[in-house]
Enzyme design. Sequence first.
Site, PDB file in Angstrom:
ATOM      1  N   ASN A 122       0.870  -1.179   0.000  1.00  0.00           N
ATOM      2  CA  ASN A 122       0.000   0.000   0.000  1.00  0.00           C
ATOM      3  C   ASN A 122       0.908   1.231   0.000  1.00  0.00           C
ATOM      4  O   ASN A 122       1.446   1.614   1.025  1.00  0.00           O
ATOM      5  CB  ASN A 122      -0.889  -0.033   1.256  1.00  0.00           C
ATOM      6  CG  ASN A 122      -1.731   1.220   1.406  1.00  0.00           C
ATOM      7  OD1 ASN A 122      -1.805   2.034   0.492  1.00  0.00           O
ATOM      8  ND2 ASN A 122      -2.348   1.376   2.561  1.00  0.00           N
ATOM      9  N   TRP A 123       1.069   1.794  -1.182  1.00  0.00           N
ATOM     10  CA  TRP A 123       2.005   2.918  -1.315  1.00  0.00           C
ATOM     11  C   TRP A 123       1.447   4.213  -0.717  1.00  0.00           C
ATOM     12  O   TRP A 123       2.159   5.186  -0.584  1.00  0.00           O
ATOM     13  CB  TRP A 123       2.330   3.160  -2.788  1.00  0.00           C
ATOM     14  CG  TRP A 123       3.097   2.066  -3.461  1.00  0.00           C
ATOM     15  CD1 TRP A 123       3.406   0.826  -2.945  1.00  0.00           C
ATOM     16  CD2 TRP A 123       3.659   2.097  -4.786  1.00  0.00           C
ATOM     17  NE1 TRP A 123       4.122   0.096  -3.857  1.00  0.00           N
ATOM     18  CE2 TRP A 123       4.293   0.855  -5.001  1.00  0.00           C
ATOM     19  CE3 TRP A 123       3.681   3.051  -5.804  1.00  0.00           C
ATOM     20  CZ2 TRP A 123       4.948   0.547  -6.195  1.00  0.00           C
ATOM     21  CZ3 TRP A 123       4.323   2.750  -6.998  1.00  0.00           C
ATOM     22  CH2 TRP A 123       4.961   1.511  -7.198  1.00  0.00           C
TER      23      TRP A 123
ATOM     24  N   HIS B 293      -9.616   1.322   4.344  1.00  0.00           N
ATOM     25  CA  HIS B 293      -8.390   1.533   5.135  1.00  0.00           C
ATOM     26  C   HIS B 293      -8.697   2.472   6.297  1.00  0.00           C
ATOM     27  O   HIS B 293      -9.516   3.385   6.156  1.00  0.00           O
ATOM     28  CB  HIS B 293      -7.292   2.117   4.241  1.00  0.00           C
ATOM     29  CG  HIS B 293      -5.949   2.060   4.897  1.00  0.00           C
ATOM     30  ND1 HIS B 293      -5.554   2.989   5.822  1.00  0.00           N
ATOM     31  CD2 HIS B 293      -4.941   1.159   4.804  1.00  0.00           C
ATOM     32  CE1 HIS B 293      -4.340   2.667   6.252  1.00  0.00           C
ATOM     33  NE2 HIS B 293      -3.950   1.563   5.653  1.00  0.00           N
TER      34      HIS B 293
ATOM     35  N   GLU C  75      -7.160   4.863   7.378  1.00  0.00           N
ATOM     36  CA  GLU C  75      -6.906   6.269   7.048  1.00  0.00           C
ATOM     37  C   GLU C  75      -8.063   6.860   6.236  1.00  0.00           C
ATOM     38  O   GLU C  75      -8.122   8.076   6.030  1.00  0.00           O
ATOM     39  CB  GLU C  75      -5.570   6.390   6.288  1.00  0.00           C
ATOM     40  CG  GLU C  75      -4.388   6.210   7.220  1.00  0.00           C
ATOM     41  CD  GLU C  75      -3.125   5.715   6.548  1.00  0.00           C
ATOM     42  OE1 GLU C  75      -3.011   5.778   5.314  1.00  0.00           O
ATOM     43  OE2 GLU C  75      -2.231   5.249   7.287  1.00  0.00           O
TER      44      GLU C  75
ATOM     45  N   GLU D 194      -5.720  -4.776  10.387  1.00  0.00           N
ATOM     46  CA  GLU D 194      -4.745  -3.716  10.623  1.00  0.00           C
ATOM     47  C   GLU D 194      -5.106  -2.958  11.899  1.00  0.00           C
ATOM     48  O   GLU D 194      -5.930  -2.032  11.857  1.00  0.00           O
ATOM     49  CB  GLU D 194      -4.743  -2.736   9.451  1.00  0.00           C
ATOM     50  CG  GLU D 194      -4.358  -3.366   8.139  1.00  0.00           C
ATOM     51  CD  GLU D 194      -3.685  -2.367   7.218  1.00  0.00           C
ATOM     52  OE1 GLU D 194      -2.556  -2.633   6.812  1.00  0.00           O
ATOM     53  OE2 GLU D 194      -4.271  -1.317   6.928  1.00  0.00           O
TER      54      GLU D 194
ATOM     55  N   SER E 167       3.080  -1.876  10.364  1.00  0.00           N
ATOM     56  CA  SER E 167       4.521  -1.893  10.682  1.00  0.00           C
ATOM     57  C   SER E 167       5.164  -3.253  10.432  1.00  0.00           C
ATOM     58  O   SER E 167       6.051  -3.669  11.167  1.00  0.00           O
ATOM     59  CB  SER E 167       4.761  -1.439  12.126  1.00  0.00           C
ATOM     60  OG  SER E 167       4.301  -0.109  12.300  1.00  0.00           O
TER      61      SER E 167
ATOM     62  N   GLY F 243       2.711  -1.005   4.271  1.00  0.00           N
ATOM     63  CA  GLY F 243       2.782   0.413   3.938  1.00  0.00           C
ATOM     64  C   GLY F 243       4.228   0.829   3.716  1.00  0.00           C
ATOM     65  O   GLY F 243       4.804   0.628   2.646  1.00  0.00           O
TER      66      GLY F 243
HETATM   67  P1  PGA Z   1       2.605   0.439   7.607  1.00  0.00           P
HETATM   68  O1  PGA Z   1       1.181   0.637   6.902  1.00  0.00           O
HETATM   69  O2  PGA Z   1       3.162  -0.861   7.101  1.00  0.00           O
HETATM   70  O3  PGA Z   1       3.403   1.643   7.184  1.00  0.00           O
HETATM   71  O4  PGA Z   1       2.361   0.393   9.080  1.00  0.00           O
HETATM   72  C1  PGA Z   1       0.305  -0.454   6.694  1.00  0.00           C
HETATM   73  C2  PGA Z   1      -0.980   0.045   6.076  1.00  0.00           C
HETATM   74  O5  PGA Z   1      -1.440   1.135   6.419  1.00  0.00           O
HETATM   75  O6  PGA Z   1      -1.558  -0.649   5.214  1.00  0.00           O
END
Ligand code: PGA
Length: 271
Positions: free
Chosen positions: A10-11, A99, A101, A186, A232, A253
Amino acid sequence: MTRTPIVAGNWKMNKGTAQEATALINELKAALLESSGNGAEVVVCPPFTALAAAKQAIGASPIALGAQNVFWKASGAYTGQIAPQMLVDLGVSHVIIGHSEARGRFGVAEPDFTPDVLKQFGETDVTVNRKTRAALAAGLVPIVCIGETLTERQNGHTDVVVQTQVQGALEEIGSDDVTRIVFAYEPVWAIGTGEVCGADEADRVCGVVRAAVAALYEETAAQAVRVQYGGSMKPDNAPDLLTRPHIDGGLIGGASLKASDFAAIIRAAQS
Ligand code: PGA
């Protein structure tokens, strides 16, 4: 049941120019050539602006192309939205939906949640469900994100939050379609923070996701659904996470922006 692991990058809002996306994919292709294993599905999800260039850079390699969002309507007065068929036309096969976010947390008093409204777009279980159904209807593989905030975890609500999100995403989805969905567990507090969820706990909650699917469909469907862990994940913690029984890959990510790190995670999923 053997499930093919799926590792998706996931860029986010990075590497969104044609040049940047092409360079990263070329590096990834080179890094994967050194890879000995096989058997993991690999997906990259650049911003919309780089999808066409990414498709071209992928060429004949087995890397699949994913988008980071989709709308549920086919066309119309929906400024700024992208329809499923538009993605299919670009050669996109996967799409991230819901997601954290993008999910909305407006009006909810959550001290740990960044009150950065620009980062959140009001996604709810209802919109996630509509998008998931539209993606499936267009032949796309939805990667549906679910997960609890730190406050929800501290209050002991992790399992119920995850179950509710799974149920919400699956409204009116039949048993033939459910097995095409990939869930990404997540935990919100582990995304982009460097704070990884312990492998035992990540595996346990991925099992909760599978049990939530089993409660709605037959056990065979639940056994076929793939559940990724995301938050992470890095080359050093990936081997522990990716060898757990309920974890069928990762949604990556930060580490997906560095080809060598992403390739190392893919290798961990393959072994
Ligand atoms: P991260 O993001 O690996 O930078 O924690 C994961 C994601 O949001 O899909």
